[in-house]
Design a protein around this motif. Structure first.
Motif, PDB file in Angstrom:
ATOM      1  N   TYR B  30       0.821  -1.219   0.000  1.00 56.96           N
ATOM      2  CA  TYR B  30       0.000   0.000   0.000  1.00 56.96           C
ATOM      3  C   TYR B  30       0.852   1.265   0.000  1.00 56.96           C
ATOM      4  O   TYR B  30       0.566   2.215  -0.723  1.00 56.96           O
ATOM      5  CB  TYR B  30      -0.961   0.006   1.191  1.00 56.96           C
ATOM      6  N   HIS B  34      -0.273   2.220  -3.403  1.00 51.30           N
ATOM      7  CA  HIS B  34      -1.643   2.601  -3.041  1.00 51.30           C
ATOM      8  C   HIS B  34      -2.659   1.607  -3.565  1.00 51.30           C
ATOM      9  O   HIS B  34      -3.711   1.963  -4.083  1.00 51.30           O
ATOM     10  CB  HIS B  34      -1.970   4.024  -3.503  1.00 51.30           C
ATOM     11  N   VAL B  35      -2.269   0.336  -3.441  1.00 44.51           N
ATOM     12  CA  VAL B  35      -3.153  -0.756  -3.840  1.00 44.51           C
ATOM     13  C   VAL B  35      -3.339  -1.632  -2.613  1.00 44.51           C
ATOM     14  O   VAL B  35      -2.364  -1.935  -1.925  1.00 44.51           O
ATOM     15  CB  VAL B  35      -2.491  -1.594  -4.961  1.00 44.51           C
ATOM     16  N   ILE B  36      -4.583  -1.978  -2.321  1.00 42.77           N
ATOM     17  CA  ILE B  36      -4.806  -2.976  -1.285  1.00 42.77           C
ATOM     18  C   ILE B  36      -4.941  -4.310  -1.976  1.00 42.77           C
ATOM     19  O   ILE B  36      -5.858  -4.528  -2.761  1.00 42.77           O
ATOM     20  CB  ILE B  36      -6.032  -2.639  -0.431  1.00 42.77           C
ATOM     21  N   ILE B  38      -5.964  -7.651  -2.456  1.00 41.24           N
ATOM     22  CA  ILE B  38      -6.932  -8.598  -1.925  1.00 41.24           C
ATOM     23  C   ILE B  38      -6.376 -10.027  -1.990  1.00 41.24           C
ATOM     24  O   ILE B  38      -6.806 -10.902  -1.269  1.00 41.24           O
ATOM     25  CB  ILE B  38      -8.276  -8.454  -2.680  1.00 41.24           C
ATOM     26  N   THR B  92      -8.520   3.616  -7.652  1.00 44.63           N
ATOM     27  CA  THR B  92      -8.924   2.744  -6.549  1.00 44.63           C
ATOM     28  C   THR B  92      -9.851   1.647  -7.053  1.00 44.63           C
ATOM     29  O   THR B  92      -9.669   0.468  -6.757  1.00 44.63           O
ATOM     30  CB  THR B  92      -9.666   3.578  -5.489  1.00 44.63           C
ATOM     31  N   SER B  95      -7.996  -0.873  -9.089  1.00 42.71           N
ATOM     32  CA  SER B  95      -7.074  -1.708  -8.318  1.00 42.71           C
ATOM     33  C   SER B  95      -7.828  -2.747  -7.503  1.00 42.71           C
ATOM     34  O   SER B  95      -7.383  -3.878  -7.360  1.00 42.71           O
ATOM     35  CB  SER B  95      -6.190  -0.839  -7.418  1.00 42.71           C
ATOM     36  N   ILE B  96      -8.999  -2.379  -7.010  1.00 47.63           N
ATOM     37  CA  ILE B  96      -9.780  -3.348  -6.236  1.00 47.63           C
ATOM     38  C   ILE B  96     -10.255  -4.478  -7.140  1.00 47.63           C
ATOM     39  O   ILE B  96     -10.099  -5.657  -6.826  1.00 47.63           O
ATOM     40  CB  ILE B  96     -10.977  -2.665  -5.559  1.00 47.63           C
ATOM     41  N   ILE B  97     -10.815  -4.117  -8.277  1.00 48.67           N
ATOM     42  CA  ILE B  97     -11.328  -5.152  -9.184  1.00 48.67           C
ATOM     43  C   ILE B  97     -10.180  -6.048  -9.655  1.00 48.67           C
ATOM     44  O   ILE B  97     -10.302  -7.263  -9.727  1.00 48.67           O
ATOM     45  CB  ILE B  97     -12.036  -4.511 -10.386  1.00 48.67           C
ATOM     46  N   LEU B  98      -9.045  -5.417  -9.920  1.00 49.74           N
ATOM     47  CA  LEU B  98      -7.911  -6.168 -10.445  1.00 49.74           C
ATOM     48  C   LEU B  98      -7.372  -7.164  -9.411  1.00 49.74           C
ATOM     49  O   LEU B  98      -7.180  -8.344  -9.718  1.00 49.74           O
ATOM     50  CB  LEU B  98      -6.815  -5.187 -10.855  1.00 49.74           C
ATOM     51  N   LEU B 100      -8.882  -8.294  -6.915  1.00 49.22           N
ATOM     52  CA  LEU B 100      -9.944  -9.269  -6.672  1.00 49.22           C
ATOM     53  C   LEU B 100      -9.893 -10.350  -7.748  1.00 49.22           C
ATOM     54  O   LEU B 100     -10.015 -11.544  -7.460  1.00 49.22           O
ATOM     55  CB  LEU B 100     -11.298  -8.562  -6.700  1.00 49.22           C
ATOM     56  N   LEU B 222      -8.256 -10.559   4.744  1.00 50.24           N
ATOM     57  CA  LEU B 222      -9.129  -9.511   5.267  1.00 50.24           C
ATOM     58  C   LEU B 222      -8.796  -9.202   6.718  1.00 50.24           C
ATOM     59  O   LEU B 222      -8.838  -8.056   7.151  1.00 50.24           O
ATOM     60  CB  LEU B 222     -10.588  -9.964   5.189  1.00 50.24           C
ATOM     61  N   PHE B 225      -5.991  -7.097   6.780  1.00 51.24           N
ATOM     62  CA  PHE B 225      -6.420  -5.746   6.441  1.00 51.24           C
ATOM     63  C   PHE B 225      -7.003  -5.037   7.654  1.00 51.24           C
ATOM     64  O   PHE B 225      -6.682  -3.868   7.918  1.00 51.24           O
ATOM     65  CB  PHE B 225      -7.458  -5.809   5.316  1.00 51.24           C
ATOM     66  N   PHE B 233      -2.984   2.008   8.845  1.00 57.93           N
ATOM     67  CA  PHE B 233      -2.510   1.639   7.511  1.00 57.93           C
ATOM     68  C   PHE B 233      -1.195   2.285   7.117  1.00 57.93           C
ATOM     69  O   PHE B 233      -0.867   2.352   5.946  1.00 57.93           O
ATOM     70  CB  PHE B 233      -3.555   1.927   6.432  1.00 57.93           C
TER      71      PHE B 233
END
Lengths: 397, 290, 659
Positions: B30, B34-36, B38, B92, B95-98, B100, B222, B225, B233
């Motif tokens: 992160y 700046h990518v969480i 998953i 954001t 990055s979440i979809i990716l 995931l 998770l 996270f 964070f």
């Protein structure tokens, strides 16, 4: 206005896709034939099976698939039923409820089956129940929970009711003078209601349920549950679940040095239990059908012949021993075949014939169905087995 | 009573150590991208299942573990190079979809390669202890030890070494990073390598007790996270403390309330913390430039 | 609104130019009408033609289309990622099942109850969650999904792991819906209505505001958009869509178990939206069919390809597709369809054109865009936009007292006080880093002051969100341009009208605002004309050169009929001629009664334009008065131009020569 075009293309694509694959079978009223009572009285007999072949119930569904495939082939080799060939269609529900509902609908509406077997577990079986009832097609489930058959006209099942299994455990507990029990059960349909049964059945036997802990099907850490069991003043413990969780619970039980006797359920009756539990398995007692300890059975036992034959056929075909779950499929198949031979494929008559099943010797026990009991097995179908050195053997006091 | 309490605490601390390692991996990525990620928890499952497989192929325990950890580290870097770095504008949402998608893909691969069953490594060498009625498994000591040495080492690297500090500064000040010779590409690769490494370590040390299963990574990630959120964070130390707290709290809830609620603890904490400290938890408030 | 709009008789205003006729229903809704007609036709035919296996999949695709449409609104329109759509789907399904089986309520009542329950839960969790951004929201919704699953699994009332079963088949006018064909017909009207509502919403005032928020949240808020409230509404609506999907799921499957809240279902719904194309309502429908067929296909193909493959093998397909779509086709099916259509129509046109020389030349080349404005800067016959004149000229409209902003130990703005009389222009100047923009941001609401008050029209707005001030009639432009890049120039200016509109989300969904929309669009075009931007009105805003983007921002701000206009360096990047046009316009606006505050680097322009000048140095207000006084204030000269007195004098001479 380019972006607006997808609004034509999307539905058009849907229409084309569906129209292209179209065929004549009606989606609007179940079967294609005009006979309102259901199925044709000639031609092949159609049996559908919905099993948990993939997903969480695969441990159960795969041996059941093997069993049914083997039995159908053998039956057709011997000329089928009354000269009519048997068409078996097996559908995987991926261990999900909606998968089971989809599969049951497909079998009834497109394959036009005369009878449905399955599913392997309680949840999917419940999802199929209302579909079978609406279509008025007999269904024989391979799952244990009594809710599958309660007050149902069309649904039957082959595994023992939970109550019967618990009675066997509690009888043994009473004979050993245990007064207080602790229950550690899984949080699936299998483990639900067990605490209430124990309380009810225990009342007659002077046994009380001290505490109940639960664990997920996918649980791996049992420290909190076992810590609580260790701290309780129960005389014995019932662990109620399926592998691998129930085996892992047994392992944690050993590691935390809880020194109380343990009963487990018929849900762990497979080699996977020993893999998960290791040395901690020694001394665990389970109630189960006779299949588990077939070699120790008395030669005069009425089930001996059936079990031996099934074991021999199964291991010849698949190279592995048959599990109790395979046995439930074997029994369901035989109940179905007997009823079909007796009543043919008229669904009402077929249902009556299944309900009239008497003294049918199966792998799991001797079946006697009645209008009130669509399971047909009582406590006499069960024996107690003890784990010792990685194998099950008949438990002797 | 006290024995039970200590028993639950011990179990919670060892579980918390696993969450802490995952939180360290999440924060590493992160701060730079700046990518969480998953897929962070899936690294753990992949390492665990991979090591189990190597052992069944006849390899000794520690060889299998080292091979699995290195492989997963490389997989993580490959994901960065082949997938994450390919996206030009990594919003954001994207990055979440990716990540995931990556997580779903990894899970499916684990499922196809090693099947649906949970598998566990054999326990690591050492003997179980019983102190004042509290049973402590040798494996639990290994888990805490992994946090102390691996997690501690990573924290030391980021907080004390010049290189590590520059790496952390990379996201905000690319110039500062360049001074010590870190390109943004290298920083990103390094961050993913660290994430893969700590994830894999977490996976192998926890496998003997908690087992490895294809679908287990998501929930584990998770919880990492949630721990990272507890730590704002950005602070590794706070995240590690948060992770240990989370582990212990879960253990208490499972022991004293109901074990079924165990997994809900993390999410109640998450939502509670986010709601109460909405502003406080947003990283450094990026200076408004308008 | 306390503001009253005054049309000055001395200058022509736009009200009189509003002559264009409102477009007919057919023109504005042609696409949706044709699309829905095809869909309805298809739905009527499909049960007669599709194979039972296909029918089965189609029914589930239609069921999942509902939550997918909802999620598409949330993600495509509001730009919020939710990984917990299955939670609301599950709440809908469970509520429906419980109301039917435990309370024996009639189907429609139970269904409404289910949708309402999903929306209420969304409202309750959305109230705190919608304040979160980006990753936090995504993971919080993911957590919500787990919590819902755990609750239904652990609660006796929801049947624990077994769930609720024995749901009766629905009945419509005495016909029991007991087969897939009937069910498909039963379902279709709801999907079509859902589609229409969603399409209307995305085209409504609220929908446009949301896409503006995605481009620049700050600019949208400065035009009066209450981002939080709008996002919350969309979140609740999205949950409503999921809820009705759950209702049909419960009917179809007849058992509702904790699996309906599973994460994998959320991923599946997300995949439908991503494949279909973010922001495309039709895409969500297409996506749900594609994903359902993909899932069905994968779970048959993979075990055949890889022996021994068991379990949810379709996840492999989902994962690959998710990654590939994002990498290669970020617009999803929508992008494919749009490109395909463009190519098809392109070919058609080329064939039809009398001179088959190639594709039609675009209306404007880059060179066109840079052409100087030829109009006379002094022209006065062009209409002025309407403005609000809430207080008499000379009365204080904006009062600032003790305004202070501290960052850690640094004081960026220190105890600044001044007031602005209505109908005047105030110039705010100072050297770089003097705190001008910080000051500006505190006035407009982009920044909360550490202490001090900002009173606009008698209302304290310090520390409030920008939309509060915007609602009262305070609009601003930005030093770093905040252009709505997803729309064209007229669309940007149109957004300026947001404050003057009243249609809410509900009216938007019902499509009851086309009149208002048309009126605003006409106004926006008229306004562009006054700034000599008509030639680029239909260009993508992002394609404009810097100077014209700045002019467009001014247009956008004026479109909101402000009482007070805050301009942050409006001259930066403009050509000399453009500066004159702007300055001229500002003077005329002042004459019409508008109050203007501008931060500007071009001191000469400020001195010539402003009635009053305020000078900030190092966060402190060092002078405030008419341009003449300020210009002669030695403190200003030294502070503004540096301590080197010779250099200062030199600069001062230069400065005066300019003026």
């Amino acid at each position: 206005m380019k972006q607006s075009r997808i609004r034509f293309i999307a539905p058009l694509a849907v229409v084309t896709a569906l129209v292209l694959v179209g065929c004549s079978t009606s989606n609007l009223g179940g079967s294609t034939d005009s006979d309102p009572t259901g199925a044709a009285e000639t031609g092949p007999i159609k049996i559908g099976a919905v099993l948990d072949i993939t997903g969480g119930g695969a441990n159960l569904g795969v041996p059941q698939q093997n069993t049914l495939t083997m039995l159908a082939a053998a039956l057709n080799e011997n000329g089928g039923i009354d000269g009519r060939e048997v068409e078996l269609t097996i559908v995987d529900n991926q261990s999900t409820e909606d998968g089971a509902a989809k599969a049951a609908t497909k079998l009834i509406e497109s394959d036009d089956v005369d009878l449905i077997l399955g599913a392997s577990r309680t949840g999917p079986s419940l999802a199929m129940r209302s579909i079978a009832e609406a279509a008025e097609i007999p269904m024989i489930s391979l799952a244990a929970n009594a809710a599958i058959i309660t007050d149902s006209k069309w649904v039957f099942k082959t595994p023992q009711n939970d109550v019967v299994v618990l009675e066997t455990i509690l009888d043994d507990a009473e004979s050993k003078g245990y007064k207080k029990l602790a229950l550690v059960r899984d949080a699936s349909g299998f483990g639900e209601g067990v605490a209430d049964y124990i309380t009810d059945l225990g009342a007659d036997r002077g046994i009380t349920l001290e505490m109940t802990e639960s664990f997920e099907l996918t649980a791996t850490d049992f420290t909190p549950q076992m810590t609580n069991v260790r701290a309780s003043d129960a005389d014995a413990v019932i662990i109620w679940g399926i592998n691998p969780a129930a085996g892992l619970a047994q392992k944690a039980y050993g590691q935390l040095a809880v020194d109380k006797p343990v009963y487990q359920s018929h849900g762990v009756a497979s080699p996977a239990f020993f893999e998960a539990a290791g040395d901690a398995a020694d001394g665990v007692i389970i109630p189960n059908g006779r299949l588990l300890i077939a070699s120790e059975l008395d030669a005069a036992d009425p089930q001996r012949k059936v079990i031996d034959a099934f074991e021999a056929d199964y291991s010849a075909a698949y190279g592995t021993p048959a599990s109790s779950f395979a046995g439930y499929a074997y029994d369901a198949w035989n109940i179905a075949v007997n009823a079909l031979a007796e009543a043919g494929t008229d669904s009402e008559a077929l249902r009556d014939a299944i309900e009239g099943t008497t003294d049918l010797v199966g792998v799991s026990g001797v079946y006697n169905m009645t209008a009130d009991d669509h399971s047909g097995l009582d406590a006499s179908s069960l024996i107690l087995a003890e784990a010792q050195g990685g194998v099950w053997s008949l438990y002797k006091d | 009573m006290l024995t039970d309490f200590l028993q639950l605490t011990a179990a919670g601390l060892s579980q918390g150590s696993v969450y802490a390692l995952l939180a360290v991996g999440l924060i590493s990525v992160y701060t730079v991208r700046h990518v969480i990620n998953i897929a962070q928890g899936d690294f753990a499952m992949m390492a665990g299942l991979g090591a189990v497989w190597l052992i069944s192929a006849g390899m000794p325990l520690f060889v299998s573990i080292v091979a699995a950890v290195l492989t997963v580290t490389l997989v993580s870097v490959a994901i960065e190079r082949l997938i994450i770095a390919r996206v030009k504008k990594l919003t954001t949402l994207v990055s979440i979809i990716l990540t995931l998608g990556v997580s779903t893909l990894l899970q499916a691969i684990l499922l196809l390669v090693w099947g649906p069953e949970a598998r566990g490594l054999p326990v690591f060498p050492g003997s179980d202890l019983t102190i004042a009625g509290v049973s402590i498994r040798a494996q639990e000591l290994w888990m805490v030890g992994a946090l102390v040495f691996v997690g501690g080492g990573i924290v030391f690297f980021y907080e004390k070494t010049r290189f590590g500090k520059a790496l952390r500064a990379c996201a905000e000040q690319p110039v500062a990073a360049r001074i010590v010779g870190i390109s943004p590409v290298m920083a990103s690769v390094l961050a993913f390598a660290i994430a893969g490494f700590v994830g894999a370590i977490a996976g192998v040390v926890s496998s003997p007790i908690y087992l490895s299963i294809w679908s287990g990574g998501l929930l584990l990630g998770l919880k990492g996270f949630v721990a990272a959120v507890l730590g704002g964070f950005s602070s590794f130390r706070a995240a590690i403390v948060g992770a240990l707290l989370l582990g212990v709290l879960e253990s208490y809830v499972a022991g004293y309330v109901a074990s079924g609620l165990r997994d809900a603890v993390a999410f109640f904490i998450l939502i509670l913390v986010l709601v109460i400290r909405t502003d406080g938890l947003v990283l450094k408030p990026t200076a408004v430039r308008v | 609104m306390s503001n009253k709009t005054r049309s000055l008789s001395t200058t022509p205003t736009f009200v009189g130019t509003l002559t264009a006729k409102k477009p007919s229903f057919w023109v504005t809704n042609r696409g949706a009408t044709i699309g829905c007609s095809i869909l309805v036709l298809a739905a009527i035919i499909i049960p007669f033609t599709a194979s039972p296996a296909m029918m089965n999949v189609a029914v589930f695709a239609m069921i999942f289309a509902l939550p997918a449409i909802g999620l598409n609104l949330l993600m495509g329109l509001a730009g919020q990622v939710s990984l917990g759509q299955a939670a609301f789907f599950a709440i809908g399904a469970y509520t429906h099942a419980i109301l039917l089986t435990k309370f024996d309520l009639p189907g429609p009542v139970a269904a409404v109850g289910a949708i309402v329950m999903a929306m209420i839960v969304a409202l309750l969790v959305g109230l705190p969650l919608m304040r979160l951004r980006g990753h936090y929201l995504a993971l919080a919704t993911l957590g919500l999904g787990f919590i819902v699953m755990i609750i239904v699994r652990e609660w006796d009332f929801t049947g624990r792991t077994t769930g609720i079963y024995g749901i009766p088949r629905p009945e419509v006018f005495g016909v029991v819906i007991n087969n897939n064909g009937y069910f498909f017909w039963f379902l279709t009207p709801f999907v079509v209505i859902g589609l229409i509502l969603a399409i209307n919403l995305s085209r409504s005032r609220a929908g446009r505001a949301l896409s503006a928020v995605n481009d620049s949240e700050l600019a949208a808020e400065s035009l009066g958009v209450n981002t939080y409230a709008l996002r919350l509404k969309v979140f609740v609506i999205s949950a409503g869509f999921a809820g009705i999907g759950g209702v049909f799921y419960a009917y179809q499957v007849a058992i509702v178990s904790p699996q309906v809240a599973s994460f994998h279902l959320s991923v599946e719904i997300l995949l439908m939206v991503v494949i279909g194309g973010l922001g495309s309502v039709w895409g969500a429908l297409a996506g749900s069919f594609l994903v359902e067929f993909l899932g069905e296909g994968m779970s048959e193909i993979i075990p055949a390809l890889i022996p021994g493959a068991t379990g949810e093998v379709q996840l492999l397909g989902y994962g690959i597709v998710l990654v590939l779509v994002i990498l290669l086709l970020p617009g999803g099916l929508h992008q494919v369809a749009a490109a395909g259509w463009a190519r098809a129509t392109g070919l058609w046109r080329r064939r039809g054109a009398e001179s088959a020389r190639g594709i039609r030349r675009p209306a404007h080349t880059a060179a066109d865009l840079h052409e100087p404005i030829v109009a006379d800067a002094e022209t006065t016959d062009i209409a002025l936009p309407a403005i609000s004149v809430p207080v008499a000229a000379g009365e204080p409209i904006l009062v600032i007292e003790g305004l202070t902003k501290q960052y850690g130990g640094v004081t960026a703005v220190n105890n600044v006080s001044f007031s602005v009389p209505a109908g005047t222009i105030l110039g705010l100047i100072g050297p770089n880093g003097a705190g001008k923009t910080t000051c500006f941001n505190m006035i407009s609401g982009a920044l909360a002051p550490t202490s001090g008050s900002v009173t606009f029209l008698g209302t304290s707005i310090a520390g409030r969100k920008p939309h509060v001030a915007a609602d009262l009639g305070l609009t601003r432009t930005f030093q770093n341009l905040q252009v709505f890049t997803s729309t064209d120039v007229v669309g940007n200016v149109y957004m300026g009208r947001f404050r003057k509109g009243r249609a809410g989300v509900l009216r938007g969904m019902l499509g009851m605002q086309t009149g208002e929309q048309h009126e605003n669009r006409t106004l926006a075009r008229d306004l562009l004309q006054s700034m000599h931007l008509t030639d680029v009105a239909d260009e993508a805003a992002a394609a404009l050169p810097f100077g014209r983007q700045r002019m467009m921002e001014v247009c956008r701000a004026l479109a909101s009929e402000p009482a007070l206009l805050l301009l942050d360096e409006p001259m930066a990047g403009l050509s000399g001629h453009e500066r004159d046009v702007l300055a001229n316009l500002l003077r005329r606006l002042r004459t019409a009664g508008l109050t203007i505050v501008l931060v500007e680097h071009d001191v000469a322009q400020v001195m010539s334009l402003a009635d009053h000048v305020a000078v900030l140095d190092d966060g402190v207000l060092i002078a405030h008065g008419d341009p003449e006084t300020v210009r002669n204030d030695p403190a200003v000269v030294v502070a503004y131009l540096g301590t080197d007195i010779d250099e200062a004098e030199h600069d001062l001479i230069e400065l005066e020569e300019h003026v």
